[in-house]
Design an enzyme around this catalytic site. Structure first.
Site, mmCIF file in Angstrom:
data_model
loop_
_atom_site.group_PDB
_atom_site.id
_atom_site.type_symbol
_atom_site.label_atom_id
_atom_site.label_comp_id
_atom_site.label_asym_id
_atom_site.label_seq_id
_atom_site.Cartn_x
_atom_site.Cartn_y
_atom_site.Cartn_z
ATOM 1 N N ARG A 175 1.912 -2.353 -0.794
ATOM 2 C CA ARG A 175 0.603 -1.721 -1.026
ATOM 3 C C ARG A 175 -0.442 -2.730 -1.510
ATOM 4 O O ARG A 175 -1.283 -2.423 -2.345
ATOM 5 C CB ARG A 175 0.727 -0.571 -2.038
ATOM 6 C CG ARG A 175 1.668 0.546 -1.628
ATOM 7 C CD ARG A 175 1.211 1.252 -0.354
ATOM 8 N NE ARG A 175 2.129 2.346 -0.048
ATOM 9 C CZ ARG A 175 3.251 2.205 0.641
ATOM 10 N NH1 ARG A 175 3.573 1.022 1.141
ATOM 11 N NH2 ARG A 175 4.045 3.226 0.867
ATOM 12 N N SER A 246 -1.485 9.030 -2.495
ATOM 13 C CA SER A 246 -0.766 8.573 -3.690
ATOM 14 C C SER A 246 -1.722 7.803 -4.597
ATOM 15 O O SER A 246 -2.307 6.805 -4.173
ATOM 16 C CB SER A 246 0.412 7.677 -3.295
ATOM 17 O OG SER A 246 1.375 8.409 -2.574
ATOM 18 N N GLU A 343 -3.387 2.897 -6.904
ATOM 19 C CA GLU A 343 -3.484 2.475 -5.507
ATOM 20 C C GLU A 343 -4.927 2.383 -5.002
ATOM 21 O O GLU A 343 -5.272 1.442 -4.302
ATOM 22 C CB GLU A 343 -2.675 3.404 -4.599
ATOM 23 C CG GLU A 343 -1.185 3.126 -4.586
ATOM 24 C CD GLU A 343 -0.512 3.664 -3.339
ATOM 25 O OE1 GLU A 343 -1.198 3.804 -2.293
ATOM 26 O OE2 GLU A 343 0.685 3.958 -3.395
#
Length: 352
Positions: A175, A246, A343
């Protein structure tokens, strides 16, 4: 240099004080000092020159699906809306396809499925644009987009150079990528080259995906359909309930730390990786601490069906989002000695 000679011929017309509530995933109230939507690269280059000639910062967004915006974003916000697909190479087995940065990600993945191509089916229904996918190194159901990227075309904000970056240049990680670093933020992604296959073995590492296909022979199409169905069953539609997917990364720890965590909390899911690291379930930790459905008067809360997803029920504000995130991070650190990372990207500045 693509910027050379543009100033005298500049024809773009950025609009002042434009709402960008539609360009941040939680639909938070936010305004850009100036805003410009570009449909081609020439408009993009002209917009950059327009801003730099006025000493204004430039913020580039796609659809803003993985973005949290402060109420005011100083300078010029440029929305990349460039479209186009181009076949660069086809040897009968493998293909390289160049996709413009403004292409909708799910629409692009759907197109590859229509062509019968393998490679991106596990990444179906992820919101956002092609240009945003490498920044986050989006991933789902055992596949990261970095595994299918052959290269990128980028423009350097500091000097106007257009160049090609290799996957190694992008410094992809879980990520994460170079584009989230201070150094990498000078690059604007113009297009992405993807490696796709006419024939390949489907990746069914995730048990729920494997179960969904247990009685079928996996194809790009039915893997795509199964992923879409699974995502829709667990995640809220951002058009109905604003969210950025998320909100926290699954933390990566050493194998030794993972063993310690396993002894203390044997029920916590762990996901071994190819390196000597183990990912721990952020969602499980958040659930254990009772944050799911803990929506207060602000309207910002954790989604009832997925502990990693923060949602905006009723016109919450940026400070509400960041306050809830900070409280969750503090509680997880206090209980598990694990630090969670957000994130989504944050644009704007709270002091502006």
């Amino acid at each position: 240099m693509v910027f050379d000679g543009l100033l005298s011929n500049n024809v773009v017309d950025p609009k002042p004080k434009v709402s960008i509530a539609h360009l941040n995933g939680l639909r938070l109230p936010a305004h850009a000092e100036y805003f410009l939507r570009v449909d081609n690269e020439q408009q993009l280059f002209e917009g950059i020159v327009w801003a730099t000639s006025r000493d204004l910062p430039v913020t580039v967004v796609g659809e803003g699906s993985n973005t949290v915006a402060h109420p005011f974003v100083r300078g010029l916000v440029i929305q990349i809306a460039t479209l186009g697909l181009k076949l660069l190479h086809d040897d009968g087995c493998k293909l390289t396809v160049r996709a413009a940065a403004g292409e909708n990600w799910h629409v692009f993945v759907s197109w590859t499925i229509e062509q019968g191509l393998y490679g991106l089916e596990n990444l179906a229904l992820i919101p956002g644009t092609v240009g945003a996918a490498p920044v986050q190194n989006i991933g789902a159901y055992g596949v990261e987009v970095a595994s299918r990227i052959r290269g990128l075309r980028v423009c350097d904000l500091t000097n106007g150079e257009v160049s090609n970056l290799s996957p190694q240049d992008c410094q992809f990680a879980y990520r994460d990528s170079r584009f989230k670093s201070t150094d990498g933020k000078r690059f604007i992604i113009l297009s992405v080259d993807f490696m796709l296959d006419r024939s390949a073995e489907s990746i069914l590492n995730y048990p729920e995906l494997a179960r969904a296909l247990v009685d079928t022979t996996p194809t790009p199409s039915n893997v795509f359909d199964a992923v879409v169905a699974l995502r829709r069953s667990k995640l809220p539609d951002p058009e109905i309930l604003p969210n950025v997917g998320s909100f926290f990364k699954n933390p990566s720890v050493s194998s030794e730390q993972a063993q310690h965590v396993g002894r203390e909390w044997p029920e916590m899911p762990q996901y071994p990786t190819a390196s000597d690291r183990v990912k721990l379930s952020a969602g499980w930790m958040i659930d254990q601490l009772g944050w799911r459905e803990a929506t207060g008067q602000t309207g910002i809360g954790i989604y009832s069906q997925h502990a990693l997803v923060m949602v905006n029920h009723d016109c919450g504000h940026t400070e509400d989002v960041l306050s809830l995130a900070a409280a969750i991070v503090a509680s997880v650190e206090a209980e598990f000695a694990i630090t969670l990372e957000m994130e989504p990207s944050i644009i704007g500045n709270p002091t502006d």
